[in-house]
Design an enzyme around this catalytic site. Structure first.
Site, PDB file in Angstrom:
ATOM      1  N   ASP A   1     -34.048 -12.815  61.033  1.00  0.00           N
ATOM      2  CA  ASP A   1     -35.399 -13.124  60.561  1.00  0.00           C
ATOM      3  C   ASP A   1     -35.759 -14.544  60.993  1.00  0.00           C
ATOM      4  OD1 ASP A   1     -37.723 -12.579  59.196  1.00  0.00           O
ATOM      5  OD2 ASP A   1     -36.859 -12.823  57.197  1.00  0.00           O
TER       6      ASP A   1
ATOM      7  N   GLU B   1     -43.070 -12.679  60.784  1.00  0.00           N
ATOM      8  CA  GLU B   1     -44.185 -12.377  59.881  1.00  0.00           C
ATOM      9  C   GLU B   1     -45.510 -12.578  60.617  1.00  0.00           C
ATOM     10  OE1 GLU B   1     -43.877 -14.583  56.215  1.00  0.00           O
ATOM     11  OE2 GLU B   1     -41.832 -13.858  55.845  1.00  0.00           O
TER      12      GLU B   1
ATOM     13  N   LYS C   1     -37.186 -10.525  63.579  1.00  0.00           N
ATOM     14  CA  LYS C   1     -38.378 -10.176  62.793  1.00  0.00           C
ATOM     15  C   LYS C   1     -39.272 -11.410  62.655  1.00  0.00           C
ATOM     16  CE  LYS C   1     -38.390  -9.546  58.105  1.00  0.00           C
ATOM     17  NZ  LYS C   1     -39.333 -10.588  57.668  1.00  0.00           N
TER      18      LYS C   1
ATOM     19  N   ASP D   1     -34.969 -14.490  55.910  1.00  0.00           N
ATOM     20  CA  ASP D   1     -35.193 -15.897  55.565  1.00  0.00           C
ATOM     21  C   ASP D   1     -35.193 -16.045  54.043  1.00  0.00           C
ATOM     22  OD1 ASP D   1     -37.622 -14.710  55.035  1.00  0.00           O
ATOM     23  OD2 ASP D   1     -38.837 -16.226  56.050  1.00  0.00           O
TER      24      ASP D   1
ATOM     25  N   GLU E   1     -44.934  -5.396  53.097  1.00  0.00           N
ATOM     26  CA  GLU E   1     -44.483  -5.962  51.819  1.00  0.00           C
ATOM     27  C   GLU E   1     -45.599  -6.062  50.785  1.00  0.00           C
ATOM     28  OE1 GLU E   1     -42.083  -9.503  52.120  1.00  0.00           O
ATOM     29  OE2 GLU E   1     -42.123  -9.819  49.954  1.00  0.00           O
TER      30      GLU E   1
HETATM   31  O1  KIV Z   1     -36.434 -12.235  54.188  1.00  0.00           O
HETATM   32  C1  KIV Z   1     -36.510 -11.130  53.617  1.00  0.00           C
HETATM   33  O2  KIV Z   1     -35.699 -10.785  52.748  1.00  0.00           O
HETATM   34  C2  KIV Z   1     -37.585 -10.240  53.998  1.00  0.00           C
HETATM   35  C3  KIV Z   1     -37.702  -8.953  53.252  1.00  0.00           C
HETATM   36  C4  KIV Z   1     -38.398  -9.174  51.960  1.00  0.00           C
HETATM   37  C5  KIV Z   1     -38.360  -7.900  54.051  1.00  0.00           C
HETATM   38  O3  KIV Z   1     -38.352 -10.560  54.849  1.00  0.00           O
END
Ligand code: KIV
Length: 280
Positions: free
Chosen positions: A85, A117, A115, A46, A190
């Site tokens: 993401d 968060e 993914k 994202d 992170e």
């Molecule tokens: O969106 C992204 O680039 C991320 C990375 C920082 C792991 O989530």
């Protein structure tokens, strides 16, 4: 069916002690090079919002933009696993919508995994991840600094600094353990101190992928524009391996000079009328 890196390949590499690699990509030309360069996973982050679409942070990215980026990367990637993401609030409002949106990454955009968060003790997200993994959607967790919660956290602060044994760090470790129970196949960690990175990595039996999490994790991820020097920033947690801003600017300046000075197009760039006898 594409023969790309699978969850079980990631597990085999992890169990064999290989350090895993992941980079972000948001479009096909970059994904082609990232894939050919040999990473294990491509994250269609994202971070496209701020690194590709000109926003200030990751929050404005829409599902449609994320799906379009992921589909472009899917078309380009031959070997690396493609991880989509999930954008801010594309999960969490309800279980139904979260599952549907995760499913769209797989069904419409060709992602191999998604993914999400997770906040410390992020019960809602952990429940969603539990459901996604039950349904067969490989899911990557993401803890530590979670940019989608930036307004709540107050900025990209280093998580766990100066409080290695504090409740906040224990919470991070517990959250990682809960994610493992919920079935994640990897956890992005992170912007945490190296010691916290090590503690979390020792606490779980799934690979941890660090960005600004130090050396004692199971793999590393970087944002592609930062590492290529392409409009990215020189963050302490990153390393710049190329200077594409200068390369591109130089090429554009050369083009402008060539056109203005009549050097381009040259004779070899022009077309002659069809000669029916020789060209047909
Ligand atoms: O969106 C992204 O680039 C991320 C990375 C920082 C792991 O989530």
């Amino acid at each position: 069916m594409q023969d790309r890196t699978s969850v079980s390949d990631i597990w085999t590499r992890y169990e064999n002690g290989e350090t895993l690699t992941m980079l972000t990509a948001y479009d096909a030309p970059i994904a082609t090079q990232v894939d050919a360069g040999g990473v294990d996973m491509i994250l269609v982050g994202d971070s496209a919002a701020d690194n590709h679409l000109g926003h200030d942070d990751t929050l404005p990215l829409t599902m449609e933009e994320a799906l379009s980026n992921t589909a472009a990367v899917d078309r380009a990637a031959e070997d690396a696993m493609v991880v989509g993401d999930m954008p801010f609030l594309s999960y969490g409002a309800s279980m139904e919508e979260s599952v549907e949106n995760a499913g769209r990454f797989m069904k419409e955009a060709g992602a191999d995994a998604v993914k999400l968060e997770t906040a410390p003790h992020g019960e809602t997200t952990i429940e969603i991840i539990d459901r996604l993994t039950e349904l067969g959607i490989p899911t990557m967790g993401h803890i530590g600094f979670t940019p989608q919660r930036m307004h709540q956290i107050g900025g990209p602060y280093i998580q766990g600094r100066g409080q290695t044994s504090s409740a906040a760090v224990d919470e991070l470790v517990e959250t990682a353990e809960r994610l493992e129970e919920a079935g994640v196949f990897t956890i992005v960690l992170e912007t945490v101190t190296e010691e916290v990175g090590k503690r979390v990595t020792e606490a779980v039996d799934v690979p941890t992928i660090g960005i600004g999490a130090g050396r004692y994790v199971d793999g590393q991820v970087l944002v592609i524009t930062d590492m290529l020097g392409l409009g990215g920033e020189a963050f302490k947690l990153s390393k710049q391996y190329a200077d594409l801003d200068s390369e591109i600017r130089g090429a554009v300046e050369d083009y402008v000079d060539d056109v203005k000075e009549g050097e381009f197009p040259a004779e070899e760039n022009t077309y002659e009328p069809l000669d029916e006898e020789t060209d047909n």
